[in-house]
Enzyme design. Structure first.
Site, short mmCIF file in Angstrom:
data_model
loop_
_atom_site.label_atom_id
_atom_site.label_comp_id
_atom_site.label_asym_id
_atom_site.label_seq_id
_atom_site.Cartn_x
_atom_site.Cartn_y
_atom_site.Cartn_z
N HIS A 76 0.94 -1.30 0.00
CA HIS A 76 0.06 -0.10 0.14
C HIS A 76 0.83 1.52 0.07
O HIS A 76 0.67 2.45 -0.78
CB HIS A 76 -1.10 0.01 1.10
CG HIS A 76 -2.01 0.96 0.97
ND1 HIS A 76 -2.19 2.25 1.53
CD2 HIS A 76 -3.51 0.60 0.57
CE1 HIS A 76 -3.43 2.70 1.25
NE2 HIS A 76 -4.07 1.92 0.75
N CYS A 77 2.10 1.25 0.75
CA CYS A 77 2.83 2.46 0.90
C CYS A 77 3.57 2.73 -0.41
O CYS A 77 3.70 3.74 -0.78
CB CYS A 77 3.66 2.29 2.02
SG CYS A 77 3.10 2.27 3.57
N MET A 78 3.79 1.46 -1.04
CA MET A 78 4.85 1.57 -2.49
C MET A 78 4.15 1.89 -3.61
O MET A 78 4.74 2.03 -4.83
CB MET A 78 5.57 0.49 -2.45
CG MET A 78 6.65 0.20 -1.26
SD MET A 78 7.93 -1.16 -1.58
CE MET A 78 6.68 -2.40 -1.65
#
EC number: 3.5.3.6
Length: 414
Positions: A401-403
């Site tokens: 999700h962060c990447m």
């Protein structure tokens, strides 16, 4: 029908996304500077690149258009106006000090675009400036500093493209980041959205933020922002995103009839749960994975448009956060998959981004391979978990999700 640019949900079919491969900035990480740069350890960069490319390949196999940030920035720098815009801001008095621009601008401006993009993300050490350019102010600074200190600091957290900008329905925010180590990322992302041809020719709004402004106590990061659909936006308010910024986003969305409500997840500030998406993410239309010890403590604040001076009303909802989210989506409830294992294993898997999965489409997510207990529970709930390797990529505390910064994602019918 073609989906217009924007993130219209958290789990609709992902069409287009921006990522940033670990490169020079990660080679600059050392045991002495990694904490300042918000990493818990140094990376084996070649392995991180291999694993990141595998991540990208798995998205492309499913027809997702994946843009890489170095490449996009390089293409912006091919445009004279874009190159000048970036250098004006990266060499401003607030960024490098007075007098430095005159010494190094020509050197940087003479670089090929791909090389300049690498340095703008990867950083420039004083010792890398050629000797014949070390004049005037820069010459004095080099004598005052180690040659290994940075004139332009590296930006290894560009790996986590989710945070610097965030697409909310048909527009984007340019986010003022919480920590100095990340604040310059927004300049580069803003350059891409305002100068790259693939964005210049498309119609979208800028809801909030300006790369050049001093936002004071207003901080906002994309890992806290979830445009879940049905006119509802979730925003975490913990370590990284502040009430000052959140309310300005709400006012902008409401004033332009872009959202009907915002559910603010008030969380205790903590690195392990720095963003909402580290403890809560959607896997299917009605299914979320969550870390119960944190999510159970969230205080939901519901903001809705009103005629009040602020442009919205606010109320505390005493129900559990998941119940508030479900009712906002018109659902009777959400199915939940908690972080797997006993209390110790669950803490480990949450720390290793077990709940930080990104949906490629309803019921299909990308997650780290090391979170075996959580992945098994997701599979049992009917979710396909596309696994990627975590050993190196996870050292900056961010998962799938962060990447990813979703640029175009289909809506979901609620």
């Amino acid at each position: 029908m073609t989906t217009p640019i924007g993130a219209w949900s958290e789990v609709g079919k992902l069409r287009e996304v921006m990522v940033c491969e670990p490169r020079l900035a990660h080679r600059r990480l050392t045991p002495s500077n990694c904490r300042e740069l918000l990493f818990d350890d140094v990376l084996w960069v070649e392995k991180a690149q291999e694993d990141h490319r595998d991540f990208v390949a798995k998205m492309r196999e499913r027809g997702i258009v994946v843009h890489e940030m170095h490449q996009l920035l390089s293409e912006v720098l091919d445009i004279s106006e874009g190159r000048s815009w970036v250098l004006d801001r990266k060499l401003s008095p607030n960024a490098v000090g007075l007098g430095v621009d005159e010494d190094v601008r020509d050197w940087l401006n003479d670089m090929p675009s791909d090389t300049l993009a690498e340095y703008l993300i990867g950083g420039v050490a004083y010792g890398e400036v050629p000797a014949d350019r070390r004049k005037h102010v820069l010459g004095a600074l080099i004598k005052a500093h180690s040659e290994n200190e940075f004139l332009i600091p590296p930006l290894p957290n560009t790996q986590f493209t989710r945070d610097t900008t965030a697409w909310i329905f048909g527009g984007v925010t340019f986010n003022p980041m919480r920590w100095p180590a990340r604040q310059q990322e927004t300049v580069l992302a803003s350059a891409i959205y305002t100068h790259h041809p693939i964005f210049a020719e498309r119609d979208f709004k800028i809801w909030y933020g300006c790369a050049e402004a001093d936002h004071g106590m207003s901080t906002l990061e994309g890992g806290d922002i979830m445009p879940v659909g049905n006119g509802t936006v979730l925003i975490g308010m913990g370590e990284r995103s502040s009430w000052q910024a959140i309310t300005q986003v709400a006012r902008s969305l409401f004033a332009q009839n872009a959202a009907r409500r915002m559910v603010v997840a008030a969380m205790a500030p903590d690195r392990a749960s720095m963003h909402l998406d580290t403890v809560f993410s959607f896997c299917d239309v009605d299914l979320v994975t969550l870390y119960k010890p944190v999510v159970d403590t969230i205080t939901p604040l519901v903001l809705e448009p009103s005629s009040e001076a602020a442009g919205f009303s606010v109320r505390v909802d005493d129900r559990h956060f998941t119940d508030v989210v479900a009712s906002s989506l018109g659902l009777d409830g959400l199915r939940t998959v908690e972080t797997g294992g006993d209390c110790w294993e669950a803490q480990r898997e949450q720390w290793d981004d077990g709940n930080n999965v990104v949906a490629l489409e309803p019921g299909v997510v990308v997650g780290y391979d090391r979170n075996t207990a959580t992945n098994a529970l997701l599979a049992k709930a009917g979710v396909e978990v596309v696994e990627i390797k975590a050993a190196e990529l996870g050292r900056g505390r961010g998962g799938g999700h962060c990447m990813t910064c979703p640029i175009t994602r289909d809506p979901v019918d609620y």
